[in-house]
Scaffold this motif. Structure first.
Motif, PDB file in Angstrom:
ATOM      1  N   LYS A 295       3.091  27.855  57.247  1.00 27.08           N
ATOM      2  CA  LYS A 295       1.962  27.518  56.377  1.00 27.08           C
ATOM      3  C   LYS A 295       0.636  28.031  56.925  1.00 27.08           C
ATOM      4  CE  LYS A 295       4.090  23.357  54.561  1.00 27.08           C
ATOM      5  NZ  LYS A 295       4.115  21.902  54.625  1.00 27.08           N
ATOM      6  N   ASN A 296       0.608  28.366  58.197  1.00 25.52           N
ATOM      7  CA  ASN A 296      -0.642  28.780  58.846  1.00 25.52           C
ATOM      8  C   ASN A 296      -0.581  30.209  59.367  1.00 25.52           C
ATOM      9  OD1 ASN A 296      -2.222  26.275  58.717  1.00 25.52           O
ATOM     10  ND2 ASN A 296      -0.523  25.456  59.909  1.00 25.52           N
ATOM     11  N   LYS A 297      -0.045  31.092  58.543  1.00 26.40           N
ATOM     12  CA  LYS A 297       0.024  32.502  58.941  1.00 26.40           C
ATOM     13  C   LYS A 297      -1.391  33.059  59.083  1.00 26.40           C
ATOM     14  CE  LYS A 297       2.955  33.517  55.532  1.00 26.40           C
ATOM     15  NZ  LYS A 297       3.515  32.240  55.159  1.00 26.40           N
ATOM     16  N   PRO A 298      -1.600  33.984  59.991  1.00 22.01           N
ATOM     17  CA  PRO A 298      -2.940  34.531  60.205  1.00 22.01           C
ATOM     18  C   PRO A 298      -3.510  35.249  58.984  1.00 22.01           C
ATOM     19  CG  PRO A 298      -1.311  35.771  61.459  1.00 22.01           C
ATOM     20  CD  PRO A 298      -0.611  34.573  60.897  1.00 22.01           C
ATOM     21  N   THR A 299      -2.652  35.696  58.107  1.00 19.67           N
ATOM     22  CA  THR A 299      -3.104  36.451  56.934  1.00 19.67           C
ATOM     23  C   THR A 299      -3.959  35.630  55.981  1.00 19.67           C
ATOM     24  OG1 THR A 299      -0.991  35.916  55.907  1.00 19.67           O
ATOM     25  CG2 THR A 299      -1.183  38.082  56.960  1.00 19.67           C
ATOM     26  N   SER A 300      -3.835  34.323  56.056  1.00 19.88           N
ATOM     27  CA  SER A 300      -4.591  33.479  55.131  1.00 19.88           C
ATOM     28  C   SER A 300      -6.104  33.663  55.287  1.00 19.88           C
ATOM     29  CB  SER A 300      -4.203  32.016  55.283  1.00 19.88           C
ATOM     30  OG  SER A 300      -4.425  31.573  56.602  1.00 19.88           O
TER      31      SER A 300
ATOM     32  N   GLU B 127      11.423  42.093  68.201  1.00 21.47           N
ATOM     33  CA  GLU B 127      11.408  43.553  68.034  1.00 21.47           C
ATOM     34  C   GLU B 127      11.414  43.929  66.555  1.00 21.47           C
ATOM     35  OE1 GLU B 127      13.932  47.571  69.219  1.00 21.47           O
ATOM     36  OE2 GLU B 127      14.765  45.613  69.726  1.00 21.47           O
ATOM     37  N   LYS B 128      12.236  43.230  65.767  1.00 20.20           N
ATOM     38  CA  LYS B 128      12.332  43.546  64.344  1.00 20.20           C
ATOM     39  C   LYS B 128      11.010  43.300  63.631  1.00 20.20           C
ATOM     40  CE  LYS B 128      15.005  42.694  60.196  1.00 20.20           C
ATOM     41  NZ  LYS B 128      16.133  42.000  59.597  1.00 20.20           N
ATOM     42  N   VAL B 129      10.372  42.147  63.871  1.00 24.79           N
ATOM     43  CA  VAL B 129       9.110  41.847  63.182  1.00 24.79           C
ATOM     44  C   VAL B 129       8.020  42.816  63.621  1.00 24.79           C
ATOM     45  CG1 VAL B 129       8.187  40.062  64.753  1.00 24.79           C
ATOM     46  CG2 VAL B 129       7.594  40.014  62.333  1.00 24.79           C
ATOM     47  N   VAL B 130       7.983  43.160  64.888  1.00 25.70           N
ATOM     48  CA  VAL B 130       6.953  44.085  65.381  1.00 25.70           C
ATOM     49  C   VAL B 130       7.149  45.481  64.795  1.00 25.70           C
ATOM     50  CG1 VAL B 130       6.026  45.233  67.440  1.00 25.70           C
ATOM     51  CG2 VAL B 130       6.489  42.774  67.482  1.00 25.70           C
TER      52      VAL B 130
ATOM     53  N   LYS C 177       5.583  38.507  53.862  1.00 25.95           N
ATOM     54  CA  LYS C 177       7.032  38.617  53.677  1.00 25.95           C
ATOM     55  C   LYS C 177       7.728  38.881  55.019  1.00 25.95           C
ATOM     56  CE  LYS C 177       9.813  40.657  50.096  1.00 25.95           C
ATOM     57  NZ  LYS C 177       9.903  41.697  49.092  1.00 25.95           N
ATOM     58  N   VAL C 178       7.160  39.776  55.807  1.00 26.79           N
ATOM     59  CA  VAL C 178       7.718  40.109  57.119  1.00 26.79           C
ATOM     60  C   VAL C 178       7.636  38.892  58.057  1.00 26.79           C
ATOM     61  CG1 VAL C 178       7.295  41.513  59.186  1.00 26.79           C
ATOM     62  CG2 VAL C 178       7.342  42.589  56.938  1.00 26.79           C
ATOM     63  N   LEU C 179       6.500  38.206  58.052  1.00 26.71           N
ATOM     64  CA  LEU C 179       6.328  37.043  58.923  1.00 26.71           C
ATOM     65  C   LEU C 179       7.248  35.895  58.505  1.00 26.71           C
ATOM     66  CD1 LEU C 179       2.445  37.029  59.427  1.00 26.71           C
ATOM     67  CD2 LEU C 179       4.204  37.962  60.948  1.00 26.71           C
ATOM     68  N   ASP C 180       7.414  35.689  57.207  1.00 26.94           N
ATOM     69  CA  ASP C 180       8.320  34.643  56.725  1.00 26.94           C
ATOM     70  C   ASP C 180       9.768  34.939  57.123  1.00 26.94           C
ATOM     71  OD1 ASP C 180       6.314  33.096  55.578  1.00 26.94           O
ATOM     72  OD2 ASP C 180       6.608  33.930  53.557  1.00 26.94           O
ATOM     73  N   ALA C 181      10.163  36.195  57.020  1.00 24.48           N
ATOM     74  CA  ALA C 181      11.524  36.584  57.412  1.00 24.48           C
ATOM     75  C   ALA C 181      11.738  36.351  58.906  1.00 24.48           C
ATOM     76  CB  ALA C 181      11.783  38.044  57.050  1.00 24.48           C
ATOM     77  N   TYR C 182      10.722  36.627  59.706  1.00 25.50           N
ATOM     78  CA  TYR C 182      10.789  36.394  61.154  1.00 25.50           C
ATOM     79  C   TYR C 182      11.008  34.911  61.444  1.00 25.50           C
ATOM     80  CZ  TYR C 182       8.865  35.948  65.931  1.00 25.50           C
ATOM     81  OH  TYR C 182       8.654  35.650  67.264  1.00 25.50           O
ATOM     82  N   ILE C 183      10.222  34.059  60.811  1.00 22.69           N
ATOM     83  CA  ILE C 183      10.362  32.622  61.013  1.00 22.69           C
ATOM     84  C   ILE C 183      11.746  32.157  60.564  1.00 22.69           C
ATOM     85  CG2 ILE C 183       9.532  30.331  60.295  1.00 22.69           C
ATOM     86  CD1 ILE C 183       7.687  31.763  62.278  1.00 22.69           C
ATOM     87  N   SER C 184      12.197  32.641  59.434  1.00 23.13           N
ATOM     88  CA  SER C 184      13.526  32.254  58.932  1.00 23.13           C
ATOM     89  C   SER C 184      14.621  32.663  59.907  1.00 23.13           C
ATOM     90  CB  SER C 184      13.785  32.881  57.567  1.00 23.13           C
ATOM     91  OG  SER C 184      12.910  32.334  56.613  1.00 23.13           O
ATOM     92  N   THR C 185      14.497  33.853  60.459  1.00 25.72           N
ATOM     93  CA  THR C 185      15.478  34.320  61.443  1.00 25.72           C
ATOM     94  C   THR C 185      15.512  33.399  62.653  1.00 25.72           C
ATOM     95  OG1 THR C 185      15.245  36.623  60.753  1.00 25.72           O
ATOM     96  CG2 THR C 185      16.105  36.247  62.973  1.00 25.72           C
TER      97      THR C 185
ATOM     98  N   ILE D  47       3.436  35.529  66.594  1.00 21.15           N
ATOM     99  CA  ILE D  47       4.780  35.955  67.007  1.00 21.15           C
ATOM    100  C   ILE D  47       5.183  35.258  68.295  1.00 21.15           C
ATOM    101  CG2 ILE D  47       6.122  37.947  67.821  1.00 21.15           C
ATOM    102  CD1 ILE D  47       4.414  39.626  65.760  1.00 21.15           C
ATOM    103  N   GLN D  48       4.266  35.178  69.241  1.00 21.06           N
ATOM    104  CA  GLN D  48       4.517  34.523  70.524  1.00 21.06           C
ATOM    105  C   GLN D  48       4.816  33.034  70.320  1.00 21.06           C
ATOM    106  OE1 GLN D  48       4.113  36.311  73.561  1.00 21.06           O
ATOM    107  NE2 GLN D  48       4.833  34.576  74.752  1.00 21.06           N
ATOM    108  N   THR D  49       4.005  32.362  69.534  1.00 18.63           N
ATOM    109  CA  THR D  49       4.196  30.932  69.287  1.00 18.63           C
ATOM    110  C   THR D  49       5.558  30.663  68.666  1.00 18.63           C
ATOM    111  OG1 THR D  49       1.819  30.573  69.029  1.00 18.63           O
ATOM    112  CG2 THR D  49       3.269  28.914  68.067  1.00 18.63           C
ATOM    113  N   ALA D  50       5.930  31.469  67.688  1.00 15.17           N
ATOM    114  CA  ALA D  50       7.230  31.299  67.038  1.00 15.17           C
ATOM    115  C   ALA D  50       8.373  31.530  68.019  1.00 15.17           C
ATOM    116  CB  ALA D  50       7.350  32.248  65.847  1.00 15.17           C
TER     117      ALA D  50
END
Length: 112
Positions: free
Chosen positions: A8-13, A61-64, A35-43, A90-93
């Motif tokens: 809910k707090n992605k940096p893009t907001s 690696e995939k998200v980056v 979309k990329v960040l959500d997929a990363y979190i889901s993974t 990315i680090q926090t996740a």
């Protein structure tokens, strides 16, 4: 922090709001980034709390690399402050998934 809070707090907001003249961000590149960040979190969520370090780093690696492609495709919209925001996200996740490190986990693959 939880994965749901992070999602809910992605940096893009804040990026669109801070880009007053619309030079860098638009709905298209923000949506693609989300979309990329959500997929990363889901993974990471699917890996679960007992995730192996290698599996977490594979997700990093995939998200980056996906963000590298977006940055290239959208005329290098990721600049210093966005890079810092994304690295922190990315680090926090990765840490929520169980990765223990003090190093920047994005640096090895990051081109932005």
């Amino acid at each position: 922090m939880t994965f749901e809070e992070l999602k809910k707090n992605k940096p893009t907001s804040d990026w669109l709001e801070n880009d007053e003249d619309g030079d860098f961000f638009n709905e298209e590149n923000i949506s693609a980034t989300n979309k990329v960040l959500d997929a990363y979190i889901s993974t990471l969520q699917k890996l679960g709390s007992g995730a192996e370090e290698d599996d977490i780093l594979e997700a990093v690696e995939k998200v980056v690399t996906q963000l590298n492609e977006l940055n290239e495709g959208y005329d290098h919209y990721i600049e210093t402050s966005e890079r810092e925001d994304l690295c922190e996200f990315i680090q926090t996740a990765a840490e929520l998934a169980g990765l223990e490190t003090d190093e920047d986990v994005t640096e090895e693959w990051r081109e932005w």
